[in-house]
Structures are given as C-alpha cells and as structure tokens.
Design a protein around this motif. Structure first.
Motif, PDB file in Angstrom:
ATOM      1  N   VAL A 172      -6.186  -4.746   9.887  1.00 48.73           N
ATOM      2  CA  VAL A 172      -6.560  -3.811   9.107  1.00 48.73           C
ATOM      3  C   VAL A 172      -5.797  -2.330   9.372  1.00 48.73           C
ATOM      4  O   VAL A 172      -5.481  -1.845   8.678  1.00 48.73           O
ATOM      5  CB  VAL A 172      -8.008  -3.860   8.812  1.00 48.73           C
ATOM      6  N   TYR A 173      -6.372  -2.143  10.620  1.00 46.87           N
ATOM      7  CA  TYR A 173      -5.750  -0.797  11.290  1.00 46.87           C
ATOM      8  C   TYR A 173      -4.305  -0.793  11.236  1.00 46.87           C
ATOM      9  O   TYR A 173      -3.572   0.044  10.911  1.00 46.87           O
ATOM     10  CB  TYR A 173      -6.086  -0.580  12.740  1.00 46.87           C
ATOM     11  N   VAL A 219       0.806  -1.146   0.064  1.00 42.05           N
ATOM     12  CA  VAL A 219       0.022  -0.084  -0.002  1.00 42.05           C
ATOM     13  C   VAL A 219       0.964   1.236   0.226  1.00 42.05           C
ATOM     14  O   VAL A 219       0.542   2.208  -0.738  1.00 42.05           O
ATOM     15  CB  VAL A 219      -1.155   0.040   1.224  1.00 42.05           C
ATOM     16  N   TYR A 251      -7.553  -8.553   6.503  1.00 42.01           N
ATOM     17  CA  TYR A 251      -8.665  -8.986   7.395  1.00 42.01           C
ATOM     18  C   TYR A 251      -8.633 -10.419   7.236  1.00 42.01           C
ATOM     19  O   TYR A 251      -9.039 -11.162   8.393  1.00 42.01           O
ATOM     20  CB  TYR A 251      -9.890  -8.262   6.884  1.00 42.01           C
ATOM     21  N   GLY A 252      -8.441 -10.970   6.079  1.00 42.32           N
ATOM     22  CA  GLY A 252      -8.843 -12.319   6.069  1.00 42.32           C
ATOM     23  C   GLY A 252      -8.158 -13.347   6.688  1.00 42.32           C
ATOM     24  O   GLY A 252      -8.806 -14.291   7.256  1.00 42.32           O
ATOM     25  N   GLN A 259      -9.393 -12.566  10.500  1.00 41.88           N
ATOM     26  CA  GLN A 259     -10.527 -12.021  10.699  1.00 41.88           C
ATOM     27  C   GLN A 259     -10.833 -10.988  11.739  1.00 41.88           C
ATOM     28  O   GLN A 259     -11.801 -11.150  12.514  1.00 41.88           O
ATOM     29  CB  GLN A 259     -11.673 -13.313  10.838  1.00 41.88           C
ATOM     30  N   MET A 307     -10.342  -6.766  12.616  1.00 38.86           N
ATOM     31  CA  MET A 307     -10.221  -5.495  11.977  1.00 38.86           C
ATOM     32  C   MET A 307      -8.815  -4.836  12.540  1.00 38.86           C
ATOM     33  O   MET A 307      -8.110  -3.748  11.941  1.00 38.86           O
ATOM     34  CB  MET A 307     -11.481  -4.630  12.452  1.00 38.86           C
ATOM     35  N   VAL A 327      -2.889  -0.157   7.686  1.00 42.54           N
ATOM     36  CA  VAL A 327      -3.184   1.144   7.207  1.00 42.54           C
ATOM     37  C   VAL A 327      -1.830   2.164   7.954  1.00 42.54           C
ATOM     38  O   VAL A 327      -1.337   2.770   7.290  1.00 42.54           O
ATOM     39  CB  VAL A 327      -4.471   1.847   7.564  1.00 42.54           C
ATOM     40  N   LEU A 344      -5.842  -1.414  -3.275  1.00 37.58           N
ATOM     41  CA  LEU A 344      -6.225  -1.047  -1.916  1.00 37.58           C
ATOM     42  C   LEU A 344      -7.356  -1.774  -1.475  1.00 37.58           C
ATOM     43  O   LEU A 344      -7.153  -2.541  -0.200  1.00 37.58           O
ATOM     44  CB  LEU A 344      -6.565   0.518  -1.799  1.00 37.58           C
ATOM     45  N   ILE A 345      -8.261  -2.229  -2.217  1.00 37.25           N
ATOM     46  CA  ILE A 345      -9.621  -2.916  -1.736  1.00 37.25           C
ATOM     47  C   ILE A 345      -8.785  -4.550  -1.347  1.00 37.25           C
ATOM     48  O   ILE A 345      -9.138  -5.094  -0.320  1.00 37.25           O
ATOM     49  CB  ILE A 345     -10.662  -3.060  -2.750  1.00 37.25           C
ATOM     50  N   VAL A 349      -6.716  -4.471   1.945  1.00 37.62           N
ATOM     51  CA  VAL A 349      -7.678  -4.381   3.082  1.00 37.62           C
ATOM     52  C   VAL A 349      -8.333  -5.834   3.202  1.00 37.62           C
ATOM     53  O   VAL A 349      -8.395  -6.413   4.528  1.00 37.62           O
ATOM     54  CB  VAL A 349      -8.926  -3.441   2.952  1.00 37.62           C
ATOM     55  N   ALA A 350      -8.983  -6.361   2.235  1.00 35.33           N
ATOM     56  CA  ALA A 350      -9.452  -7.869   2.194  1.00 35.33           C
ATOM     57  C   ALA A 350      -8.567  -8.907   2.740  1.00 35.33           C
ATOM     58  O   ALA A 350      -8.797  -9.602   3.798  1.00 35.33           O
ATOM     59  CB  ALA A 350     -10.142  -8.414   1.082  1.00 35.33           C
ATOM     60  N   GLY A 351      -7.118  -8.667   2.243  1.00 39.25           N
ATOM     61  CA  GLY A 351      -6.127  -9.391   2.660  1.00 39.25           C
ATOM     62  C   GLY A 351      -5.683  -9.374   4.144  1.00 39.25           C
ATOM     63  O   GLY A 351      -5.530 -10.532   4.736  1.00 39.25           O
ATOM     64  N   ILE A 360       0.934   4.291   5.721  1.00 46.39           N
ATOM     65  CA  ILE A 360       1.126   5.923   5.889  1.00 46.39           C
ATOM     66  C   ILE A 360       2.569   5.908   6.322  1.00 46.39           C
ATOM     67  O   ILE A 360       3.354   6.666   5.994  1.00 46.39           O
ATOM     68  CB  ILE A 360       0.116   6.316   6.875  1.00 46.39           C
TER      69      ILE A 360
END
Lengths: 494, 164
Positions: free
Chosen positions: A416-417, A214, A407-408, A411, A413, A420, A399-400, A403-405, A424
C-alpha cells in the motif's frame, strides 16, 4: 497443434468465461463512460481480484474491460466532446460534429463497428503470428534479449513527446526501481537500507495501481474540483433510434481495413501506443478514399479511421508480449502481471510450455471482441446516461479500491505504501512532462536487461564484441540508433 | 503540462526545479547510495554488481544535468518550460494526498474497516460533496461491499488495528 487448439476452445467456452466476458464489457463501458475514469484505471484496480481467478478467465475479464472501456470513452467523446482516453481525441473531431448534426447515435455505431473491425483484425494477426514470431525468437540468446530490450526502450522513449531526455530519465528511473531487490548473480540485497521489505523488492501490481490509477485520479481531481464542469449536459441523442445500414458500413470498408492494418502494425511495436495509431488512422481517413475531403466536418470515415486503429493496438500489443515477453504499453504490462501472478512466463518458449492456455487466452480475447459489438450495440443508451455521474462521487471509491487492491494480493501494508509513493510520483511526473508508461516499462524490463547484459558478458569473457558480432544484435542496435537519431532530428527541427 | 485552463488561476512552476531534484537524486545515487547499498564483491564476473546501477545512475544524472543547464538557455521568443499546478494547490490536491497518507497510516492503528469508513466520508467532504444522506449511503455500501467481496469472498484478512 490441432489438439492444442481443441483444448483451447474447450477451455474458453466455459460458462464462467462467457459470463466474465459479458461482465467485463459492461463494467468497462460504464467505467469508460464516467468522466475521469478510464479503461486502464479500471483494469489496474481490478488486477488484484484476478489473482483469485483462473488465468484464462482473468485475462478475458481484463481485456473485455479494456475493450468496453475504450468504447465507453468514445461515447463521452462523441456525445459530449470529452474523450475518455487520449486515443479517443481523434474520434471526437468528427464524432462530436455528427452529434451536433443530430447523428450522435450513428456516430456511436460507426465507432463500435470500427472498434470491432480493428480488434478482430489484430486478434487474427495475433493468433496467426505470435507462434511464428516466438519460434523465430527461440534462436535468441542473452545478447539478443539485451539488445531487444534496448530497442524497446528506445521506441518507448519516443512516447515522451517534447523531450527524449525526459524519456531516458523516466525509463532509467523505472530500471532503478526495478533493481531494488536482490542482486541477480550474488543474491545479496541491494538498495534495501536495512529493510526486509525493500530487500524483497517492489511488486508490480501496487506500482501499476499507483502509476496508472491513483495518479490519474489526482490529476483529474484538479479539473473537476468542487463540481466545476464535470457534470455533462443532459442532451437527448436518441441513440436507439438511429440505425446504421449495411450499405453505410460497406461504404467505409476501405478506411476500416487500412486503419486496422495501421493500428496492428503500430500496436505490435513496443511503446508507440494507441494515441499514435489513432492519429495515423485519422490521417489515413483524411488522405485516402472518396470522402477524404469531408473528413473533419462530421462524417463516418472520420470516426471509423481513428477508432479502428486505436482498437487494433489493444490486441496487437500482445504480439511482442506473448512471443518475446516484451510489454509494449500499460495494458500489456497489466496482462503480463496477471500471467506472472499465475506462473506463466511469456516469451519464445510459451507455446511449448503453455500452448493450449495461450491459445485459450487469444480465443477468449476474440470472444470479448464479439461481446463488445453485441452488448454495446444495445447498451449505448445506458452508457450515455452513466456519463452524467459526477466525478466527486466516484473518486473516493477509486482511492479506497486502490488501497484495498494493493493490500489484497500479498496482504502487506508495504504494498500500500508503494502504491501511494508511485501515485504521488506519477502525478508529479505527469505534471512535469515525464512519461509514467516509460517508467513502468523500465521497471518491468530493467531486471531482464541487467540479467541479459551480465549473462552476455559472462558468455563473452568480458568482451563487448558479443553485441557487435551477431546479426540479430547488430540489426537491433542499428534500429535503436535510427530511432534515437530520428528523435534527435525531430527535436532539432522543432 | 503547459495546457492552460483559462477558467481557473494556475500556479506556474519552472520545470528546472524538477530537473534539479532529479539531478540531486542521480548524484546521491552515484556518490552515496550505490557505494553504500550495493555490494561491490564480484563473483568471477567481469562486471561487478555495482556496474549496472552506476550505468543507470549516470544516465539519470547526465540527462537531468543537460535538461537543467538547457533550462537557463532559451532561444529568443521561446517561453520558459513550466508545469502548471492549481493556484490553491494545497486546498485542491494537498488535502486529498494528506488524507490518503493519514488513511494508509491509520489502517494499522484503528483497523481497516473503521479507517475506510472514516476515510470515505473525509474524501467525499474534501472533494465538495455535502449531501450527508448520500455520503453515508455511499460509505456504508462501499464498506459492506468490500467486506463481502474481499473479506468474505476472497478471504483477504485486513489489519484489525491495535485496539481490537
């Protein structure tokens, strides 16, 4: 041993493995050829999917994608002068000049042959040397491991072109992020700030996706914003009509062999990377051989040298990973994450515990090397077409998928944070000249370093002498000191 | 860093700001975070659980301090070390990062599939795609592929959101 090898052959030659090797090469080549996407980014995004696969199949898929991606990057480099990876920058010098002379198709085939040679050579060295190195490393105790990791850090810090201090900061930051978890001795949470998620630590895969995929998308976005200069010029390179005779390949055999040796040597040392290998391979083509004076004007040697070297690092970087458990670069870190996900711990005992599996992985990589040659010999024309896809259409999908990967796998969130956050951070680090790979390797090896140092201190009753009285630790510390002094000398001279 | 793209205006930000931020981070580790967030009790070890974190924080702080101080001293003829960002950084990158953050936060509220569908459209709009048919086709295809591949194939249970 023979039984182990036969088991490994049986494990590799399964229809699923052959299928994913072919799929990986094709996917990797397409990804590598799309401007703004790299092989590293592609395999980082695919990592979560491999959780659901058999470890041999998963690693074959990733390494096949990596090999395909490197070649895809060379396609855009040779045809459009836009290298897909930093390592391909040296291939572009002669490759693009060959395209301008109407020999783009030939340049691509030279690049493919060179990639195959470098890969094959490094693979064979991996197969024959990893077990020997691992058996030697069986003598390693905690102090040897601690100093080996320190040595790896010092070579990785060399990656931080421009400033060794930035390399130290990036590595130390990685070690810090790796420490966010339970204390290895007391098992009490640290740096948790009252959060159960932080107390559990950060998983490697979201960190990898954020740093390697990312953050690169964000960086590339600046360059291609709103259609500025991202669509390649549609040029007819007639790649399918330009053959490469056996005689022409035979003429560059010296460059191919020397560059393969150089790339394997560089890849086996943690942190030196494909970029340096490509540079050394190019220098080799420029200084040795009958066509050395023509290198830089668009000749096959100028393509073969860097390409064989940088491809060799892709397999050679698995030598320290498999034998010692030390990942030398981002790709090796990703292979490590797959192994760990499947309960395989790389290191000296790997051949005792998972011998057949490890040989199966090595044979699988060999299989991917052959498929890379066979498929891309005929698919190059299509890879050239793919490189006209605008980055704007691809970037949202990346990007999508990221995020999916992220989380996957668990499982969660929280992963995911974490992704991200590191995306950055990675973007800002790259902007200010800090190495994201150094941070990643620090994150992976930091906990190992801490455990090794603390175990060593318990062994010695608190005396630091343990690091200065054993031959291997003294050798590794001396080597680390030399690397640091060399970097200091380089900085002062500049 | 320091690669100038002559075709577009760039904003130059001195690297010393980054060094100052790292220095601040290192100091906060040394003075506040480690004393409060790492247990100090030793279980018969010579090193306490805080020793290694302190060592790492000291390396970060010392290196950042040297870089920060060195940034004020430049040999004659040598330019200040800068990082180059797009002049309209918010328009070019900031909105994408904000949209990504909003998307990630929205997943828990409106559910994964709906937020993904909207996020894909927003991302494409932000990067300058204006062909609506293409946007809808890509969005629908990617959403369906994720549902089939990850939702049904790999049995990943994505958040449903608060309203479903």
């Amino acid at each position: 041993m023979t039984e182990m090898l036969l088991d490994a052959v049986g494990m590799v030659f399964q229809p699923a493995n052959i299928g994913v090797a072919m799929l990986g090469i094709m996917l990797g080549t397409i990804l590598g050829a799309i401007p703004g996407l790299t092989a590293t980014m592609g395999i980082a995004l695919l990592l979560p999917v491999t959780y659901y696969m058999d470890p041999v199949t998963a690693i074959i898929l990733l390494t096949a994608m990596y090999k395909g991606g490197l070649y895809g990057g060379s396609v855009t480099g040779i045809l459009f002068s836009t290298p897909g990876t930093p390592a391909a920058a040296f291939t572009v010098i002669d490759g693009y000049k060959m395209t301008q002379k109407g020999e783009g198709g030939k340049a691509l085939k030279v690049a493919l042959i060179a990639s195959f040679t470098g890969d094959l050579f490094a693979n064979l060295v991996l197969i024959f040397s990893a077990a020997i190195l691992a058996s030697m490393a069986l003598a390693f105790g905690a102090p040897e491991y601690a100093t080996l990791i320190v040595f790896s850090f010092t070579t990785i810090i060399g990656l931080s072109r421009g400033s060794m201090l930035k390399g130290f900061i990036a590595t130390a930051m990685g070690v810090f992020f790796g420490m966010i978890s339970f204390d290895p001795v007391s098992a009490e949470p640290r740096f948790a700030f009252g959060s159960d998620y932080l107390a559990g630590g950060m998983n490697l895969i979201p960190v990898l996706i954020g740093l390697l995929a990312v953050s690169e998308v964000l960086r590339h976005l600046e360059e291609t914003r709103k259609g500025k200069g991202d669509v390649q010029e549609r040029i007819d390179v007639r790649v399918e009509k330009q053959g490469l005779s056996f005689r022409e390949i035979w003429d560059i055999r010296g460059v191919l062999l020397r560059s393969s040796i150089i790339g394997t040597g560089i890849g086996a040392l943690p942190g030196l990377g494909a970029g340096l290998a490509a540079f050394m391979g190019y220098q080799n083509a420029k200084t040795v051989g009958k066509n050395r004076h023509k290198v830089g004007t668009g000749v096959a040697e100028g393509v073969a040298g860097p390409e064989a070297s940088n491809s060799a690092t892709g397999s050679a970087n698995l030598i320290p990973l498999v034998a010692l458990g030390i990942p030398g670069d981002g790709e090796a870190a990703m292979i490590l994450s797959v192994m760990v996900l499947h309960g395989i711990t790389p290191g000296p005992r790997i051949f005792e515990q998972n011998g057949s599996l490890i040989y199966a992985i090595m044979f699988g990589i060999l299989l991917a090397t052959f498929f890379n040659l066979l498929l891309n010999w005929f698919l190059t024309r299509h890879a050239a077409r793919v490189s006209t896809i605008p980055f704007q259409y691809v970037m949202p999908v990346v990007l999508i998928t990221a995020v999916a990967g992220s989380y996957g796998i668990h499982q969660s969130m929280f992963d995911v944070y974490v992704m991200v956050f590191f995306a950055i951070l990675g973007y800002l680090m790259t902007k200010f000249g800090f190495s994201t790979i150094a941070l990643l390797i620090g994150f992976i090896l930091g906990p190992m370093l801490e455990s090794s140092v603390r175990t060593s201190m318990i062994m010695s009753g608190g005396s630091m002498d343990i690091f200065f009285t054993r031959p291997i630790t003294v050798g590794l510390l001396t080597a680390s000191l030399l690397v640091i002094l060399w970097n200091v000398w380089k900085t002062l001279r500049r | 860093m320091n690669q100038r793209d002559t075709s577009r205006p760039m904003r130059q930000i001195p690297c010393r700001w980054a060094y100052a931020a790292v220095l601040l981070f290192g100091l906060s580790l040394l003075l506040w975070i480690i004393p409060n967030q790492v247990p100090s009790r030793s279980f018969g070890e010579v090193l306490t659980p805080q020793t290694f974190p302190y060592l790492i924080a000291a390396i970060i702080t010392a290196c950042a301090l040297i870089l920060f101080l060195a940034s004020f001293w430049r040999p004659a003829g040598q330019e200040q070390e800068v990082a180059e960002f797009p002049r309209h950084i918010f328009r070019e990158i900031g909105w994408i990062i904000l949209a990504l953050l909003a998307y990630v936060l929205a997943i828990g509220w409106v559910g994964y599939y709906l937020s993904t569908f909207i996020a894909l459209l927003v991302f494409m709009w932000l990067v300058g795609v204006r062909a609506w048919k293409l946007m809808l086709t890509v969005t629908a295809t990617v959403s369906v592929l994720i549902y089939i591949g990850m939702g049904l194939g790999l049995r990943v249970r994505f958040p449903d959101g608060l309203f479903w």
